[in-house]
Design a protein around this motif. Structure first.
Motif, PDB file in Angstrom:
ATOM      1  N   GLU A 127       0.428 -28.800  -3.966  1.00 28.88           N
ATOM      2  CA  GLU A 127      -0.476 -29.180  -2.891  1.00 28.88           C
ATOM      3  C   GLU A 127       0.201 -29.088  -1.531  1.00 28.88           C
ATOM      4  O   GLU A 127      -0.378 -28.594  -0.573  1.00 28.88           O
ATOM      5  CB  GLU A 127      -0.980 -30.600  -3.141  1.00 28.88           C
ATOM      6  CG  GLU A 127      -2.072 -31.038  -2.206  1.00 28.88           C
ATOM      7  CD  GLU A 127      -2.596 -32.410  -2.593  1.00 28.88           C
ATOM      8  OE1 GLU A 127      -3.328 -32.506  -3.576  1.00 28.88           O
ATOM      9  OE2 GLU A 127      -2.242 -33.386  -1.916  1.00 28.88           O
ATOM     10  N   SER A 165      -7.445 -24.273  -7.209  1.00 27.76           N
ATOM     11  CA  SER A 165      -7.788 -25.671  -6.968  1.00 27.76           C
ATOM     12  C   SER A 165      -7.028 -26.226  -5.777  1.00 27.76           C
ATOM     13  O   SER A 165      -5.820 -26.049  -5.666  1.00 27.76           O
ATOM     14  CB  SER A 165      -7.430 -26.514  -8.185  1.00 27.76           C
ATOM     15  OG  SER A 165      -8.052 -26.004  -9.314  1.00 27.76           O
ATOM     16  N   HIS A 166      -7.757 -26.880  -4.912  1.00 30.18           N
ATOM     17  CA  HIS A 166      -7.107 -27.558  -3.801  1.00 30.18           C
ATOM     18  C   HIS A 166      -8.045 -28.635  -3.296  1.00 30.18           C
ATOM     19  O   HIS A 166      -9.257 -28.484  -3.367  1.00 30.18           O
ATOM     20  CB  HIS A 166      -6.794 -26.557  -2.680  1.00 30.18           C
ATOM     21  CG  HIS A 166      -5.971 -27.146  -1.575  1.00 30.18           C
ATOM     22  ND1 HIS A 166      -6.490 -27.425  -0.346  1.00 30.18           N
ATOM     23  CD2 HIS A 166      -4.676 -27.523  -1.535  1.00 30.18           C
ATOM     24  CE1 HIS A 166      -5.536 -27.944   0.428  1.00 30.18           C
ATOM     25  NE2 HIS A 166      -4.429 -28.008  -0.277  1.00 30.18           N
ATOM     26  N   TRP A 167      -7.472 -29.711  -2.779  1.00 31.20           N
ATOM     27  CA  TRP A 167      -8.323 -30.837  -2.398  1.00 31.20           C
ATOM     28  C   TRP A 167      -9.297 -30.481  -1.286  1.00 31.20           C
ATOM     29  O   TRP A 167     -10.375 -31.072  -1.184  1.00 31.20           O
ATOM     30  CB  TRP A 167      -7.474 -32.036  -1.979  1.00 31.20           C
ATOM     31  CG  TRP A 167      -6.629 -31.809  -0.765  1.00 31.20           C
ATOM     32  CD1 TRP A 167      -5.366 -31.331  -0.743  1.00 31.20           C
ATOM     33  CD2 TRP A 167      -6.993 -32.046   0.594  1.00 31.20           C
ATOM     34  NE1 TRP A 167      -4.921 -31.249   0.542  1.00 31.20           N
ATOM     35  CE2 TRP A 167      -5.896 -31.683   1.389  1.00 31.20           C
ATOM     36  CE3 TRP A 167      -8.144 -32.543   1.211  1.00 31.20           C
ATOM     37  CZ2 TRP A 167      -5.912 -31.791   2.775  1.00 31.20           C
ATOM     38  CZ3 TRP A 167      -8.155 -32.644   2.596  1.00 31.20           C
ATOM     39  CH2 TRP A 167      -7.042 -32.264   3.360  1.00 31.20           C
ATOM     40  N   SER A 168      -8.953 -29.526  -0.429  1.00 27.26           N
ATOM     41  CA  SER A 168      -9.848 -29.263   0.695  1.00 27.26           C
ATOM     42  C   SER A 168     -11.186 -28.706   0.212  1.00 27.26           C
ATOM     43  O   SER A 168     -12.211 -28.939   0.831  1.00 27.26           O
ATOM     44  CB  SER A 168      -9.200 -28.306   1.682  1.00 27.26           C
ATOM     45  OG  SER A 168      -9.026 -27.050   1.100  1.00 27.26           O
ATOM     46  N   PHE A 169     -11.165 -28.014  -0.922  1.00 27.63           N
ATOM     47  CA  PHE A 169     -12.441 -27.538  -1.456  1.00 27.63           C
ATOM     48  C   PHE A 169     -13.263 -28.721  -1.960  1.00 27.63           C
ATOM     49  O   PHE A 169     -14.490 -28.724  -1.861  1.00 27.63           O
ATOM     50  CB  PHE A 169     -12.219 -26.525  -2.568  1.00 27.63           C
ATOM     51  CG  PHE A 169     -11.340 -25.370  -2.152  1.00 27.63           C
ATOM     52  CD1 PHE A 169     -11.582 -24.720  -0.951  1.00 27.63           C
ATOM     53  CD2 PHE A 169     -10.283 -24.969  -2.923  1.00 27.63           C
ATOM     54  CE1 PHE A 169     -10.770 -23.671  -0.549  1.00 27.63           C
ATOM     55  CE2 PHE A 169      -9.472 -23.919  -2.532  1.00 27.63           C
ATOM     56  CZ  PHE A 169      -9.714 -23.275  -1.345  1.00 27.63           C
ATOM     57  N   GLY A 170     -12.567 -29.704  -2.508  1.00 29.02           N
ATOM     58  CA  GLY A 170     -13.254 -30.926  -2.922  1.00 29.02           C
ATOM     59  C   GLY A 170     -13.862 -31.639  -1.739  1.00 29.02           C
ATOM     60  O   GLY A 170     -14.960 -32.182  -1.808  1.00 29.02           O
ATOM     61  N   LYS A 171     -13.162 -31.608  -0.639  1.00 29.46           N
ATOM     62  CA  LYS A 171     -13.675 -32.227   0.589  1.00 29.46           C
ATOM     63  C   LYS A 171     -14.935 -31.509   1.058  1.00 29.46           C
ATOM     64  O   LYS A 171     -15.939 -32.140   1.380  1.00 29.46           O
ATOM     65  CB  LYS A 171     -12.593 -32.168   1.660  1.00 29.46           C
ATOM     66  CG  LYS A 171     -13.055 -32.611   3.035  1.00 29.46           C
ATOM     67  CD  LYS A 171     -11.941 -32.474   4.053  1.00 29.46           C
ATOM     68  CE  LYS A 171     -12.387 -31.649   5.225  1.00 29.46           C
ATOM     69  NZ  LYS A 171     -11.388 -31.488   6.260  1.00 29.46           N
ATOM     70  N   HIS A 172     -14.882 -30.186   1.078  1.00 26.47           N
ATOM     71  CA  HIS A 172     -16.064 -29.431   1.485  1.00 26.47           C
ATOM     72  C   HIS A 172     -17.236 -29.730   0.577  1.00 26.47           C
ATOM     73  O   HIS A 172     -18.353 -29.903   1.033  1.00 26.47           O
ATOM     74  CB  HIS A 172     -15.771 -27.924   1.462  1.00 26.47           C
ATOM     75  CG  HIS A 172     -14.903 -27.507   2.590  1.00 26.47           C
ATOM     76  ND1 HIS A 172     -13.849 -26.641   2.444  1.00 26.47           N
ATOM     77  CD2 HIS A 172     -14.927 -27.858   3.878  1.00 26.47           C
ATOM     78  CE1 HIS A 172     -13.253 -26.490   3.608  1.00 26.47           C
ATOM     79  NE2 HIS A 172     -13.890 -27.208   4.490  1.00 26.47           N
ATOM     80  N   PHE A 173     -16.921 -29.812  -0.701  1.00 24.44           N
ATOM     81  CA  PHE A 173     -17.993 -30.065  -1.659  1.00 24.44           C
ATOM     82  C   PHE A 173     -18.628 -31.419  -1.380  1.00 24.44           C
ATOM     83  O   PHE A 173     -19.846 -31.542  -1.319  1.00 24.44           O
ATOM     84  CB  PHE A 173     -17.458 -30.017  -3.079  1.00 24.44           C
ATOM     85  CG  PHE A 173     -18.515 -30.240  -4.109  1.00 24.44           C
ATOM     86  CD1 PHE A 173     -19.405 -29.236  -4.406  1.00 24.44           C
ATOM     87  CD2 PHE A 173     -18.630 -31.451  -4.753  1.00 24.44           C
ATOM     88  CE1 PHE A 173     -20.395 -29.431  -5.340  1.00 24.44           C
ATOM     89  CE2 PHE A 173     -19.620 -31.657  -5.684  1.00 24.44           C
ATOM     90  CZ  PHE A 173     -20.494 -30.644  -5.977  1.00 24.44           C
ATOM     91  N   ASP A 220      -1.168 -26.864   1.430  1.00 24.05           N
ATOM     92  CA  ASP A 220      -1.542 -27.491   2.708  1.00 24.05           C
ATOM     93  C   ASP A 220      -0.928 -26.731   3.861  1.00 24.05           C
ATOM     94  O   ASP A 220      -1.587 -26.392   4.844  1.00 24.05           O
ATOM     95  CB  ASP A 220      -1.037 -28.942   2.759  1.00 24.05           C
ATOM     96  CG  ASP A 220      -1.939 -29.881   1.984  1.00 24.05           C
ATOM     97  OD1 ASP A 220      -2.986 -29.407   1.502  1.00 24.05           O
ATOM     98  OD2 ASP A 220      -1.598 -31.056   1.871  1.00 24.05           O
TER      99      ASP A 220
END
Lengths: 509, 419
Positions: free
Chosen positions: A164, A64-72, A168
């Motif tokens: 995180e 889990s990492h926020w950048s994958f959420g961003k891509h999504f 990062d």
């Protein structure tokens, strides 16, 4: 010819049809083309799940990492707006080879996808020497599962924020997290832990307080220069893999932080062969699906309508826009790869005079598949272009090279598709595919472990191409935070050795 | 080969990542939510929201070459007229080359846009209002009652007598107690008449005795007894009124600045959200007033400009008229929220108070007075002062002073806790 030969009718599919399609495709791919593939596993997913897979860089699972959420979020928005269509398939370099197909696809598309991914890509993954050296297909899924579970465990015990910030920083260094020389076969990721545990328990079991009382060996007081020399040897400097260097030698990191860096390193390493063979990989898969679909049509296993549908999507995949088209966004790897492979087939089977001059080894050898299979196994994009780009294809695509000298306000056309330009264009295109020339060449050159604890990175500047300043500073902040002390980056000209730029960043505690 | 159907697998695998991302860009989202509140309709709090975040804030840095520097050479497809040695002027910006070639890794986006789901939006909206837990509070909603049939009762008002039930009971009692029927009596009377004409004395005597017996029996067993009586029975069941109307009253004279209106709007939104959770249908009526009042649409309400003095009673009158014409008190739950900066003409105060007390408060479920003022302390305003007398006597009248957005929710909470 009767309809009974057809493996399916219409556009709807079910699991029986899928089975028949797979068998038909397999008999051509293995029987006629002689491909060599990992066992296949085909997974049917919905478009939503496809979006999910996109977001986790095409992996079935990811930490889990926020950048994958961003891509999504981005992919989802683009998809909802209709700006982009989803890929028809995703394929994972693993053993068994996992291909995702979307439930929305028509049966023709499923056939195409199975031919393309489950046989084309699969053959490439299994045979190409880069994949064989750099990735272990049988461990990919295990390693991913381990990474996911390890990150989750860290988040639990050290907090989201701490994890995180390490991730990062590690992501920022992903480009310098690759060992470019074939690694020795590393142990399974989770084995490391077990080994450490075993070492610990051994130390505990054999602990003897007496050893503490032994007189210390008289220190061999060495002069400073010698010490630095020794340090460098111990650290094996210079070191191109900055990420791994930090994971191993950063003085302040905790063990779990080092492990996070190693996880990111492994994922960078996994993608390294993909980046170097993008064009060949796609070309190979496209060539294979084209052969298989045509063969299916020739043997009346699919009907005219399906063939037309296939040709429609095939031709949009291999379309190369001209440079002056508004939609132009670089060379299409599918187009070039496919065109080159078709060209090789032609050279093997119907060579002309020019081909015999340029490719004496393969022209007219009559074994197109053999030649291609050898190319797929032994080459990467750069060497493949250097070896096989033919003058005829250069003419066909109207390729030309443009030179851009940084300080001039003009660009110049250096070579076009004529007798004197072929070799220049070929060399230039090859170097365009050479990832080592397109990535900045950054190494760890100095690390003072006992004095100022300063870390020095050196960027060897080629062709006066310097780093983007803002981002460089931001990355260095990440490096400094991992290292824990001052970090310097020096840009030196590779030819003259002159210093062009210097960055100096301190860690923010 | 295995084919595996993964379609039933859990979706939204990225939800965790999305949560992390949303947390990461929270400051931007907060701004976007604030912006959305400004632009949205009061009733439109429930939809999703587009948020744009500038890409530099969510970019992930890495080492890459400064675009446009150094010596580069690249291959392009589709040459038509260039010859070797031709020179091409660089595009002014310097980025890329001809048609953005070369930098394959450079993502050139200006801002990053994504959609916040409704839940995420509401969560942030409430967070901004420092809302801990809205769901716990229950509105004391006054429901009207409805009379429903509930079987039969043995006593009641004569007009509710249920004839059918009564007669049925009477009949069964008569059969059970063997009350002679009128026809039987009649036939005996006919027979005795016959006997008289026949001069049959014995027969006459026998029949006369029988008639006498029968008549006695008929007298002692009544045709209709009080025990037979059945009345329709009604129960009063409370019927929750499922619709509510929310009156937004606002002073729009020049002294109410946009900021103050903004504050009021937040309160209206909150109240609306609250009502929507309780009622199936919630209508909104906007009444603005200066020295006269008028019903206006939402845009005019929040953004229109008027000048003039302030007469609060005009708005109350308008509200009373609207209620009378369109929202019968029996069918509608009436809520009113008055926002003002506290000014009113002195001579209007008695009339305002009378109207409130006699007309408005009796029909309202709840009446909230919100005094918005930019300055934190401005002393007691006229309205605040005068309303003081109402607060104690009417539990559903509440008032509060608000000076900044974060204070809205506590005030809201306080107001509704009081009821």
């Amino acid at each position: 010819m009767t309809d009974s030969n057809l493996i399916y009718h219409g556009s709807e599919w079910d699991f029986n049809t899928l089975g028949r399609v797979y068998d038909a495709v397999e008999s051509i791919a293995i029987g006629e083309l002689g491909l060599d593939v990992y066992p296949n596993q085909i997974e049917v997913i919905t478009s939503e799940q496809m979006l999910d897979a996109y977001a986790s860089v095409g992996m079935p699972m990811m930490y889990s990492h926020w950048s994958f959420g961003k891509h999504f979020a981005r992919e989802e928005l683009l998809y909802r707006k209709g700006a982009t269509a989803l890929a028809y398939e995703l394929v994972i370099n693993s053993n068994p080879c996992v291909s995702y197909v979307m439930e929305e696809n028509t049966v023709t598309m499923q056939t195409l996808v199975i031919a393309h991914a489950a046989f084309g890509h699969n053959h490439f993954f299994k045979n190409n020497h880069l994949f064989r050296q750099w990735t272990r297909a049988d461990r990919v899924l295990d390693d991913l599962a381990y990474a996911k579970q390890f990150v989750a465990k860290c988040e639990e015990s050290h907090g989201l924020h701490a994890v995180e910030s390490v991730l990062d920083a590690a992501h920022a260094l992903m480009g310098c997290g690759i060992s470019r020389y074939a690694p020795k076969r590393s142990a399974r990721a989770s084995d490391g832990e077990a080994k450490a545990e075993a070492r610990r328990s051994h130390a505990e079991a054999t602990y003897n307080d007496l050893y503490r009382t032994l007189p210390a060996r008289p220190s061999t007081a060495s002069p400073d220069a010698g010490r630095v020399e020794a340090d460098h040897n111990a650290l094996r400097l210079p070191q191109e893999n900055v990420l791994m260097f930090l994971a191993e030698h950063a003085p302040k990191l905790m063990e779990w932080q080092r492990e996070l860096l190693r996880i990111v390193h492994r994922s960078a390493q996994y993608f390294y062969p993909q980046r170097q063979t993008k064009m060949m990989n796609e070309g190979c898969a496209t060539f294979v699906h084209y052969q298989i679909m045509n063969r299916l049509y020739d043997t009346h296993q699919i009907d005219d309508g399906s063939m037309l549908e296939f040709l429609h999507s095939h031709s949009s995949v291999v379309r190369q826009l001209n440079f002056d088209d508004r939609r132009y966004s670089g060379l299409n790897p599918y187009a070039i790869g496919f065109a080159m492979m078709q060209d090789i087939q032609r050279i093997c089977e119907q060579p002309d005079k020019e081909d015999r001059d340029w490719f004496p080894e393969i022209a007219g050898n009559g074994d197109a598949m053999g030649t291609l299979k050898q190319a797929w196994a032994e080459y990467r994009d750069e060497s493949f272009v250097l070896q096989f780009l033919s003058p005829r294809l250069i003419r066909q695509m109207h390729l030309f090279t443009v030179g851009d000298r940084g300080d001039s306000s003009f660009m110049s056309v250096d070579a076009i598709h004529d007798e004197s330009g072929y070799r220049d264009i070929r060399r230039c295109l090859a170097s365009q595919y050479d990832s080592s020339k397109n990535d900045p060449d950054i190494e760890v050159t100095e690390a003072d472990l006992s004095g100022s604890r300063r870390l020095v990175l050196t960027h060897r500047v080629r062709g006066r191409r310097v780093l983007a300043k803002d981002e460089c500073n931001r990355v260095l902040c990440h490096v400094a935070n991992l290292w824990g002390y001052r970090v310097r980056l020096v840009e030196t000209d590779a030819e003259t050795g002159a210093t062009l730029n210097e960055y100096d960043v301190v860690a923010i505690p | 080969m295995h084919v595996i159907d993964r379609r039933q697998n859990p979706k939204s695998k990225s939800l965790g990542n999305r949560g992390r991302f949303v947390r990461r860009v929270k400051s931007h989202i907060r701004k976007a939510v604030g912006e959305a509140i400004r632009n949205r309709k009061v009733a439109d709090l429930d939809s999703s929201e587009k948020v744009s975040v500038s890409s530099s804030d969510v970019s992930e840095p890495n080492f890459h070459f400064q675009p446009g520097t150094g010596d580069r050479e690249f291959v392009l497809p589709g040459n038509q007229s260039y010859q070797r040695g031709d020179r091409i002027r660089k595009p002014r910006s310097g980025a890329g080359g001809i048609g953005a070639s070369g930098s394959a890794d450079g993502e050139g986006e200006d801002s990053f846009v994504f959609m916040l789901s409704r839940e995420e939006f509401l969560e942030l909206f409430f967070e901004d209002l420092e809302l801990p837990n809205l769901a716990k509070k229950k509105l004391k909603s006054l429901a009207s009652s409805v009379r429903t049939r509930a079987g039969f009762a043995s006593d009641g008002a004569p007009q509710r007598l249920n004839l059918k039930q009564t007669m049925r009971r009477s009949l069964s009692r008569r059969i059970a107690l063997r009350r002679p029927k009128q026809i039987e009596l009649q036939s005996l009377l006919d027979q005795i008449e016959q006997a008289r004409t026949d001069q049959n004395e014995a027969e006459i005597q026998r029949l006369a005795d029988e008639i006498e017996l029968m008549k006695r029996r008929m007298r002692s067993v009544a045709y209709l007894d009080t025990v037979d009586l059945r009345y329709n029975r009604f129960d009063v069941t409370p019927k929750p009124t499922t619709q509510a109307v929310m009156f937004c009253l606002m002073d729009t004279s020049a002294s109410m600045t946009e900021d103050l209106k903004e504050l009021a709007k937040r309160f209206y939104m909150l109240l609306h959200l609250f009502l929507v959770r309780h009622y199936q249908a919630v209508e909104l009526v906007f009444i603005r007033h200066t020295y006269t009042a008028s019903e206006v649409d939402e845009d005019t309400f929040f953004h229109g400009r008027e000048t003039g003095g302030t007469i609060v009673s005009s708005a109350l009158e308008e509200m009373a008229t609207i209620v009378k014409n369109r929202y019968p008190v029996a069918d509608w739950n009436i809520y009113a929220a008055q926002a003002s900066d506290g000014h009113n003409f002195d001579h209007d105060m008695p009339r305002t108070l009378t109207l409130l007390e006699k007309t408005i408060l009796p029909i309202c479920q709840y009446y909230a007075y919100i005094e918005v003022n930019g300055e934190v302390t401005s002393g007691e305003s006229l309205l605040w002062d005068e309303y003081s007398s109402l607060v104690d006597r009417y539990p559903h009248f509440a008032r509060a002073q608000v000076s900044e957005p974060s204070a809205i929710y506590p005030v809201f909470r306080k107001l509704f806790a009081a009821t």
